[in-house]
Design a protein around this motif. Structure first.
Motif, mmCIF file in Angstrom:
data_model
loop_
_atom_site.group_PDB
_atom_site.id
_atom_site.type_symbol
_atom_site.label_atom_id
_atom_site.label_comp_id
_atom_site.label_asym_id
_atom_site.label_seq_id
_atom_site.Cartn_x
_atom_site.Cartn_y
_atom_site.Cartn_z
ATOM 1 N N LEU A 132 -26.089 -46.975 10.807
ATOM 2 C CA LEU A 132 -25.958 -45.527 10.666
ATOM 3 C C LEU A 132 -24.488 -45.123 10.699
ATOM 4 O O LEU A 132 -23.785 -45.349 11.680
ATOM 5 N N ASP A 133 -24.029 -44.502 9.600
ATOM 6 C CA ASP A 133 -22.630 -44.104 9.473
ATOM 7 C C ASP A 133 -22.409 -42.630 9.809
ATOM 8 O O ASP A 133 -21.435 -42.282 10.469
ATOM 9 N N VAL A 134 -23.309 -41.755 9.327
ATOM 10 C CA VAL A 134 -23.122 -40.318 9.468
ATOM 11 C C VAL A 134 -24.391 -39.671 10.027
ATOM 12 O O VAL A 134 -25.481 -39.881 9.500
ATOM 13 N N LEU A 135 -24.212 -38.892 11.095
ATOM 14 C CA LEU A 135 -25.305 -38.099 11.667
ATOM 15 C C LEU A 135 -24.841 -36.649 11.704
ATOM 16 O O LEU A 135 -23.909 -36.303 12.418
ATOM 17 N N ASP A 136 -25.496 -35.797 10.899
ATOM 18 C CA ASP A 136 -25.105 -34.395 10.783
ATOM 19 C C ASP A 136 -26.142 -33.517 11.472
ATOM 20 O O ASP A 136 -27.284 -33.410 11.019
ATOM 21 N N LEU A 137 -25.730 -32.900 12.581
ATOM 22 C CA LEU A 137 -26.600 -32.034 13.377
ATOM 23 C C LEU A 137 -26.078 -30.595 13.405
ATOM 24 O O LEU A 137 -26.361 -29.839 14.330
ATOM 25 N N THR A 138 -25.334 -30.218 12.383
ATOM 26 C CA THR A 138 -24.778 -28.865 12.289
ATOM 27 C C THR A 138 -25.877 -27.805 12.403
ATOM 28 O O THR A 138 -26.976 -27.992 11.898
ATOM 29 N N THR A 155 -19.864 -43.516 12.403
ATOM 30 C CA THR A 155 -18.429 -43.280 12.264
ATOM 31 C C THR A 155 -18.137 -41.781 12.295
ATOM 32 O O THR A 155 -17.033 -41.375 12.624
ATOM 33 N N GLU A 156 -19.159 -40.959 11.929
ATOM 34 C CA GLU A 156 -18.974 -39.504 11.947
ATOM 35 C C GLU A 156 -20.185 -38.831 12.593
ATOM 36 O O GLU A 156 -21.329 -39.078 12.211
ATOM 37 N N LEU A 157 -19.899 -37.951 13.568
ATOM 38 C CA LEU A 157 -20.923 -37.158 14.240
ATOM 39 C C LEU A 157 -20.549 -35.686 14.102
ATOM 40 O O LEU A 157 -19.484 -35.268 14.537
ATOM 41 N N ASN A 158 -21.440 -34.912 13.483
ATOM 42 C CA ASN A 158 -21.159 -33.506 13.241
ATOM 43 C C ASN A 158 -22.088 -32.645 14.088
ATOM 44 O O ASN A 158 -23.306 -32.641 13.900
#
Length: 238
Positions: A132-138, A155-158
């Motif tokens: 898992l590279d990107v998890l977007d929880l905006t 690598t990215e958590l939003n």
């Protein structure tokens, strides 16, 4: 979308492995979907009227990409854990408040978008997923980042536009986290763990729109270490 149009989409999907039936006013899987169970790799049912995702989703064992965005989903069934080849999951713009623990079975997930839902607790079922590279929880309702987040491999958590007021310092132990977005939350300066700046791999830490001025971050121990990482990344970009 009429029956003739849907039939044409299904016939094409039998050849391509890709089915897009967005804006179709669907709230259940039509019978024709059954023909695709063994071959479908991409399913886009965004912008429909699904309130629950049918359990039949578990039969599409070859799925790599699943787009459920812009529906009315209040729940994702446990059986989604059967889709072990899934690489991208988009369930943004729904009514989800919780997620099934079986998501932890989706060992090939690379990108997840859960923007604009009603998730209150940090979804720890994503921890331990190695790819898992990107998890977007905006735009959710998350108030706290718990210690268990250290098991997250992204690598990215939003987390922009949530209600985060507390961050565990153990987020610094995330092995690959480089970009952490926490804009427009409820953070006081005292809630920022120095370890994020001093000990993590984070080189892009976005915190505008909280309960302190961004420039005050410079007063926290470890800020110089963070700026070294930030500058090093910027230099690579040019």
């Amino acid at each position: 979308m009429g029956n003739s149009g849907l039939k044409q989409h299904i016939e094409t999907a039998q050849k391509t492995g890709v089915l897009k039936v967005s804006q179709g006013k669907l709230n259940e899987f039509p019978p024709g979907f059954k023909q695709l169970e063994s071959s479908l790799r991409t399913l886009d049912i965004s912008d429909n009227k699904f309130v629950t995702l049918p359990n039949e989703i578990s039969r599409f064992m070859q799925l790599r990409h699943l787009n459920l965005s812009k529906n009315r989903l209040s729940k994702i069934p446990d059986c989604i854990g059967a889709l072990t080849k899934l690489e991208t999951l988009n369930a943004s713009y729904n009514n989800l408040s919780t997620l099934p623990r079986t998501i932890s079975n989706l060992i090939n997930l690379k990108q997840v978008n859960l923007t604009d839902n009603h998730i209150k607790d940090f979804p720890l079922m994503f921890c331990g997923l190695k790819h898992l590279d990107v998890l977007d929880l905006t735009k959710n309702e998350i108030t706290s980042i718990p210690p268990e987040v250290s098991g997250l491999n992204v690598t990215e958590l939003n987390l922009n536009q949530n209600q985060v007021a507390h961050i565990s310092g153990q987020i610094a132990d995330c092995p690959r986290l480089k970009t952490l977005r926490l804009e427009e939350n409820c953070l006081q300066l005292s809630a920022i763990p120095p370890r994020i700046l001093a000990d993590s791999r984070i080189s892009n830490f976005s915190i505008d729109g909280n309960l302190f001025e961004s420039k005050q971050l410079a007063s926290i121990a470890g800020y110089d270490s963070y700026m070294e990482r930030y500058t090093a990344v910027k230099k690579k970009m040019f």
